[in-house]
Enzyme design. Structure first.
Site, PDB file in Angstrom:
ATOM      1  N   ASP A 262       2.182  -6.436  -8.356  1.00 41.85           N
ATOM      2  CA  ASP A 262       3.121  -7.706  -7.926  1.00 41.85           C
ATOM      3  C   ASP A 262       3.102  -6.885  -6.171  1.00 41.85           C
ATOM      4  OD1 ASP A 262       4.525  -9.591  -7.432  1.00 41.85           O
ATOM      5  OD2 ASP A 262       6.368  -8.902  -8.067  1.00 41.85           O
TER       6      ASP A 262
ATOM      7  N   SER B 157      12.395 -10.290  -1.805  1.00 36.27           N
ATOM      8  CA  SER B 157      11.460 -10.094  -1.960  1.00 36.27           C
ATOM      9  C   SER B 157      10.091  -9.239  -1.473  1.00 36.27           C
ATOM     10  CB  SER B 157      10.729 -11.190  -3.205  1.00 36.27           C
ATOM     11  OG  SER B 157      11.704 -11.153  -4.440  1.00 36.27           O
TER      12      SER B 157
ATOM     13  N   HIS C 188       3.449 -12.406  -5.544  1.00 35.04           N
ATOM     14  CA  HIS C 188       3.994 -13.557  -6.022  1.00 35.04           C
ATOM     15  C   HIS C 188       4.894 -14.654  -4.652  1.00 35.04           C
ATOM     16  CE1 HIS C 188       8.658 -11.215  -6.311  1.00 35.04           C
ATOM     17  NE2 HIS C 188       8.580 -12.558  -5.616  1.00 35.04           N
TER      18      HIS C 188
END
Length: 381
Positions: free
Chosen positions: A146, A224, A116
């Site tokens: 992901d 992230s 993402h």
């Protein structure tokens, strides 16, 4: 009070100890003095500081840009007559910018991060720990896990992180999160492994297949894709998301063993193929089944045992073609006992596409065997 004789003996012992110490370091040489000094310097810092200093050179900031095509004028703000007069106004490009973290896993410039972070981007800029910025290329992404792999264009002297074994970690182990939250380079947070095998579907992500590492180490926006490391400085996970609540935040990371598996497939094929059956599953156990069966308005009788209950079957899917039906309770898959939907999905993930996948199900209080050939999960590029 001590006598003069005893005091004299104590002074003699002190002199002997002092002379022995000097002779010890004299015969061992200056290296022993330096070693003891290094030891004291290392002890002056925590183990977190020591491992973070080793791993930080492999942690990078990832800045991305993507073009968004928008109307030059908002169409709903224009008078209909003026819109007819002006005709098609066309679109103008707008830049959308985002930011995340990544970790260098190979000195050739391979960077592991979240899908993402780099999905559908036009430009990737990697900022190294020394502040230098280099361009990156997205080699592949996998939306289901992901995870994504980015390649840094040629740059000398890159340092890679050491990968650990996520199967070896236990609840209560130290967990250290590194990354660039809010664009702040070289941020380190400390916590413990709070839980293992946390199903991402229970967090509201029905399109993912992940068992996550849960940690109380702070993971903020921009973290992230950064590494979660253990007390030895080994990467045990890739930070992916955070859930906030009253009093505390919950951080989650993708186990590094899964990330390594996805990395190998992305390098080999540029994509990751996931097998699927095409059935929606819900948990069933003895307690749930009894409560259901005691309801006088219940339409069907459920077997009072644990397994993965088929709630629906996708038309023209491998499950439908293999004879799986709504209301079937899957209790065994590929020779492994199934106690819940998660355990069945794990077996499906390890199945081979197009090869028979054996299921044992309970239907109308009878155990029957089915053979289904998994297909590639559609809609994943």
């Amino acid at each position: 009070m001590l006598s003069l004789k005893k005091l004299e003996i104590m002074r003699i012992y002190r002199h002997i100890f002092f002379l022995s110490t000097i002779l010890f370091f004299f015969f061992l040489g200056p290296s022993s003095l330096l070693a003891s000094q290094d030891f004291l310097e290392n002890e002056s810092h925590s183990f977190v500081a020591n491992v973070a200093s080793r791993v930080s050179p492999s942690v990078v900031r990832i800045d991305i840009e993507r073009d968004l095509q928008t109307d030059e004028f908002e169409s709903d703000l224009l008078d209909p007559l003026l819109r007819d007069l002006l005709g098609d106004l066309g679109t103008i490009p707008k830049k959308e910018r985002g930011q995340g973290s990544g970790v260098i896993i190979d000195s050739s410039g391979l960077v592991l991060t979240n899908a993402h972070v780099v999905e559908r981007v036009d430009r990737v800029i990697i900022t190294l720990q020394n502040g230098n910025q280099v361009d990156g290329t997205v080699l592949g992404t996998d939306q289901v896990t992901d995870l994504a792999l980015v390649k840094i264009k040629e740059y000398p002297g890159l340092e890679s992180a050491k990968l650990g074994d996520s199967e070896d970690i236990q609840v209560g182990d130290w967990a250290i999160a590194l990354g660039t939250p809010y664009g702040l380079e070289s941020t380190v947070t400390l916590g413990i492994v709070s839980s293992l095998h946390r199903d991402i579907n229970s967090l509201g992500f029905s399109d993912k297949r992940l068992d996550l590492i849960q940690t109380d180490a702070a993971i903020n926006p921009g973290n992230s894709g950064g590494p979660l490391i253990n007390a030895n400085g080994e990467v045990i996970g890739i930070n992916t998301l955070v859930r906030s609540g009253p009093g505390a935040g919950l951080g989650f990371a993708i186990p590094i063993n899964l990330a390594s598996k996805v990395t190998n497939q992305l390098l080999a094929n540029g994509e990751v193929i996931h097998p699927y059956l095409g059935a929606q599953l819900v948990l069933l156990n003895e307690r749930i089944a009894k409560e259901h069966n005691q309801d006088p308005n219940a339409l069907i009788f459920l077997p009072e045992r644990s397994g993965a209950l088929v709630q629906s079957v996708i038309p023209q899917s491998p499950a439908e073609e293999g004879g799986l039906r709504r209301g079937d309770l899957v209790i065994n898959a590929g020779g492994n006992v199934i106690n819940d939907p998660r355990s069945l999905l794990m077996q499906v993930e390890n199945a081979q596409i197009g090869k028979p996948f054996e299921l044992e199900v309970v239907r109308n209080n009878k155990e029957i065997n089915l053979s289904i050939k998994p297909a590639a999960l559609p809609g994943i590029s």
